[in-house]
Design a protein around this motif. Structure first.
Motif, short mmCIF file in Angstrom:
data_model
loop_
_atom_site.label_atom_id
_atom_site.label_comp_id
_atom_site.label_asym_id
_atom_site.label_seq_id
_atom_site.Cartn_x
_atom_site.Cartn_y
_atom_site.Cartn_z
N ALA A 85 0.83 -1.21 0.00
CA ALA A 85 0.00 0.00 0.00
C ALA A 85 0.87 1.26 0.00
N ALA A 86 1.98 1.22 0.71
CA ALA A 86 2.87 2.38 0.77
C ALA A 86 3.50 2.67 -0.58
N VAL A 87 3.82 1.60 -1.32
CA VAL A 87 4.46 1.76 -2.62
C VAL A 87 3.48 2.25 -3.67
N GLU A 88 2.26 1.69 -3.68
CA GLU A 88 1.30 2.00 -4.72
C GLU A 88 -0.14 1.91 -4.18
N PRO A 89 -0.55 2.87 -3.34
CA PRO A 89 -1.87 2.77 -2.70
C PRO A 89 -3.04 2.75 -3.67
N GLN A 90 -2.95 3.47 -4.76
CA GLN A 90 -4.07 3.54 -5.71
C GLN A 90 -4.29 2.23 -6.45
N ALA A 91 -3.32 1.31 -6.40
CA ALA A 91 -3.46 0.02 -7.08
C ALA A 91 -4.19 -1.01 -6.23
N SER A 92 -4.40 -0.72 -4.95
CA SER A 92 -5.12 -1.62 -4.06
C SER A 92 -6.61 -1.31 -4.12
N LYS A 93 -7.44 -2.35 -4.08
CA LYS A 93 -8.89 -2.17 -4.12
C LYS A 93 -9.54 -3.01 -3.03
N LEU A 94 -10.60 -2.48 -2.42
CA LEU A 94 -11.37 -3.21 -1.42
C LEU A 94 -12.43 -4.03 -2.13
#
Length: 165
Positions: A85-94
Motif C-alpha cells: 500500500a505504501a508503494v502503490e496505494p491507488q493500485a489496491s482495491k477493497l
C-alpha cells in the motif's frame, strides 16, 4: 493499466480456490478480519493501550483530509500488505461480499461526500496502510454482517524476490 470492471455471473473469472486468477492474476488477496475493523466514532475515543490505538494513530494529513463525515470504518494493513500500500496505494482495491466484488468507488471523491451518510459504498486505501470505507447502506456495520472483506493488491514481485533471497 487499470482494473477491468466487468460484472460476471461467475466470479471464477477473478477468484479460483481463494486466489486471484484471470483478470486479477498477479494480485494477492488480504483478508480483513472483523475484529480489526473500527468505526470512526470508536477511533475518536480510542486511548493508548487499547487494541484500536495503532489504527487510531495511523491517520496522516492525507487520510484525515479525505474524511467529510463520520459514516466510515477503518482497517490498518500490516506487514507486506502495508508495504504494498505504501508503494502503490491507488493500485489496491477493497472487495466485499460472497463474490468479492469491488466495494464501491475506490478513489478520491470529488463531490466531498466520502464518509457522509447516504452516499453508499466507497473506499480509499492510503500509503499509511489505512483502508477507510463506507457501506452500501447507512447503519450497516460490516462486523455484524455476514460479508467478507478483502484487499486486492498487485503482487510486488521485486519485494518478494528480496524476501527470498
Amino acid at each position: 493499466a487499470g482494473y477491468l470492471l466487468v460484472r460476471a455471473e461467475d466470479t471464477a473469472y477473478w477468484i479460483h480456490a481463494g486466489q486471484p486468477t484471470g483478470y486479477w492474476w498477479g494480485h494477492v488477496l488480504v483478508d480483513i478480519p472483523n475484529d480489526e475493523i473500527w468505526s470512526l466514532a470508536e477511533l475518536a475515543m480510542c486511548e493508548e493501550g487499547q487494541r484500536c490505538y495503532p489504527t487510531a494513530t495511523s491517520f496522516d494529513d492525507e487520510s484525515a483530509a479525505a474524511l467529510h463525515g463520520e459514516a466510515c470504518f477503518v482497517h490498518r494493513l500490516s506487514g507486506v500488505a502495508a508495504h504494498r500500500a505504501a508503494v502503490e496505494p491507488q493500485a489496491s482495491k477493497l472487495l466485499s461480499g460472497d463474490r468479492l466484488d469491488i466495494h464501491g468507488w475506490g478513489a478520491e471523491s470529488s463531490d466531498r461526500q466520502f464518509c457522509v451518510r447516504g452516499n453508499g459504498a466507497r473506499h480509499r486505501i492510503f500509503a499509511s496502510g489505512l483502508v477507510i470505507f463506507s457501506m452500501h447502506e447507512d447503519n450497516m456495520d460490516p462486523r455484524t454482517q455476514d460479508t467478507s472483506l478483502a484487499v486486492l493488491q498487485p503482487m510486488n514481485f521485486q519485494y518478494a524476490l528480496n524476501l527470498i533471497g
